[in-house]
Scaffold this motif. Structure first.
Motif, mmCIF file in Angstrom:
data_model
loop_
_atom_site.group_PDB
_atom_site.id
_atom_site.type_symbol
_atom_site.label_atom_id
_atom_site.label_comp_id
_atom_site.label_asym_id
_atom_site.label_seq_id
_atom_site.Cartn_x
_atom_site.Cartn_y
_atom_site.Cartn_z
ATOM 1 N N CYS A 38 96.895 12.885 47.185
ATOM 2 C CA CYS A 38 97.521 11.678 46.646
ATOM 3 C C CYS A 38 98.781 12.075 45.897
ATOM 4 O O CYS A 38 98.921 13.200 45.423
ATOM 5 N N SER A 40 99.565 11.349 42.997
ATOM 6 C CA SER A 40 99.234 11.758 41.625
ATOM 7 C C SER A 40 98.987 13.268 41.544
ATOM 8 O O SER A 40 99.253 13.885 40.510
ATOM 9 N N HIS A 59 91.292 14.477 42.885
ATOM 10 C CA HIS A 59 90.620 13.448 42.084
ATOM 11 C C HIS A 59 90.048 12.303 42.919
ATOM 12 O O HIS A 59 89.502 11.368 42.370
ATOM 13 N N GLU A 60 90.207 12.335 44.249
ATOM 14 C CA GLU A 60 89.631 11.286 45.110
ATOM 15 C C GLU A 60 88.599 11.979 45.972
ATOM 16 O O GLU A 60 88.958 12.669 46.908
ATOM 17 N N CYS A 147 90.633 6.452 44.074
ATOM 18 C CA CYS A 147 91.893 6.275 43.355
ATOM 19 C C CYS A 147 92.652 5.104 43.934
ATOM 20 O O CYS A 147 92.735 4.029 43.357
ATOM 21 N N ARG A 148 93.206 5.278 45.110
ATOM 22 C CA ARG A 148 94.179 4.304 45.597
ATOM 23 C C ARG A 148 93.541 2.989 46.030
ATOM 24 O O ARG A 148 94.015 1.914 45.678
HETATM 25 ZN ZN LIG Z 1 95.049 9.407 43.685
#
Ligand SMILES: [Zn+2]
Ligand SMILES: [Zn+2]
Length: 352
Positions: A38, A40, A59-60, A147-148
């Motif tokens: 991602c 991020s 983090h995903e 996340c997204r």
């Molecule tokens: Zn993310």
């Protein structure tokens, strides 16, 4: 375990063997089956977050519980799980009121501690943060939510409260923007997608955008006003820069709602936002930050019923080595859709 390690800000990420994290008190150790790459992660790599190096991003994620720490009530070894990227502390008033996404003592795997670009990741406050993955949902699909997709779901449904028949402009159709297009369309909104990347706009049209507008040469607010007879009801800035935020806000009709999802970097102290329009036209400017586990059931229900199909946004699946190469260029990557990483090659023994 094998992991992508970043030794310092903007250092070339390397795949190497590092110690497997300890299982936290009240937490679990998860064997990572799929993890998303991602923008991020790029921000973290580029030094825009407070990160202690050497660091493992990611983090995903979705995976299988490998070890359960002391104090965990609800989970056992072997459970298929995912998490929101914002993990609450599980102790404070925000967490107990169902708002772990804004917990003051939050943890974020891949930022506050080592993340999921690895064979294993430690997750804290498991009883608050883990979400069981339904049998019919694959690991890669579940990983794409954390996340997204979940962020877009909350932004469109809970923050903007979009209604059927309303016009919604999404500026920037990377992962979070494409998710917002799909979700808004499924909720009955009429969607206009804006991006510089023609390929991303092609995918946006496939997942539910009624109109697409190429930014760069077009006057976006004027074009949206033409299409919508006076401006969109809702706008989402899924990029996070001055132009995108301004295009989104200025394309709203009077009393419209803007949701800021993209991280907006400061200009001379604070980001610049067209506040005069917000005042004169009584616009609502809303922030949105992830989504707590308590809000997952509604989203998972729509996914199980096939109303939402986040798996359609996954463009490709790669291994750790390729991801390590890709991370430093990810701000410039002209990729439409999401990139998924499988940290453990599926050919090898996929169990513990
Ligand atoms: Zn993310
Ligand atoms: Zn908390």
């Amino acid at each position: 375990m094998r992991a992508i390690v970043v030794d310092e800000v903007r250092a070339q990420p390397q795949v190497r063997t590092v110690p497997t994290p300890d299982v936290p008190h009240n937490g679990v150790l998860v064997k990572v089956m799929a993890t998303g790459l991602c923008r991020s992660d790029w921000h973290g790599w580029a030094g825009h977050d407070e990160i202690v190096f050497p660091h493992v991003p990611g983090h995903e994620l979705a995976g299988v519980i490998a070890e359960v720490g002391p104090g965990v009530q609800r989970w056992t070894r072997g459970d298929r799980v995912t998490v929101p990227f914002v993990c609450g502390c599980g102790q404070c008033n925000w967490c107990s009121s169902g708002n772990a996404q804004i917990c003051p003592n939050q943890q974020q795997p891949g930022f506050t501690h080592w993340g999921s670009f690895a064979e294993y990741v430690a997750l804290h406050a498991a009883d608050t943060n883990l979400v069981a993955i339904p049998e019919s949902v694959e690991f890669a699909t579940a990983a794409s939510l954390g996340c997204r997709f979940a962020t877009a779901f909350r932004a469109v449904s809970a923050r903007a409260k979009v209604r059927a028949g309303e016009w919604l402009t999404v500026v920037g159709v990377g992962g979070v923007g494409l998710s917002a297009v799909m979700i808004a369309n499924a909720l009955g909104a009429r969607v206009i997608a804006v991006d510089r990347n023609a390929e991303a706009l092609r995918v946006a049209a496939q997942v539910g955008a009624e109109h697409v507008l190429r930014s760069g040469s077009t006057d976006i607010p004027a074009a949206v006003f033409d299409l919508t007879d006076g401006g969109a009801h809702v706008a989402v800035d899924a990029v996070g820069n001055e132009q995108a935020c301004s295009d989104a806000i200025l394309s709203l009709r009077r009393r419209g709602r803007h949701v800021q999802v993209g991280l907006l970097p400061p200009v001379e102290g604070h980001p610049r936002v067209p506040m005069a329009r917000a005042i004169a036209w009584e616009l609502d400017l809303l922030g949105s930050h992830g989504m707590a586990t308590v809000d997952y059931p509604q989203m998972l229900d729509l996914i199980e019923r096939g109303v939402l199909q986040p798996q359609r946004l996954i463009e490709r699946t790669i291994g750790l080595e390729e991801a390590a190469e890709l991370l430093p260029t990810f701000d410039r990557a002209a990729v439409a859709g999401m990139t998924m990483i499988e940290p453990t090659p599926s050919r090898s023994d996929g169990t513990n």
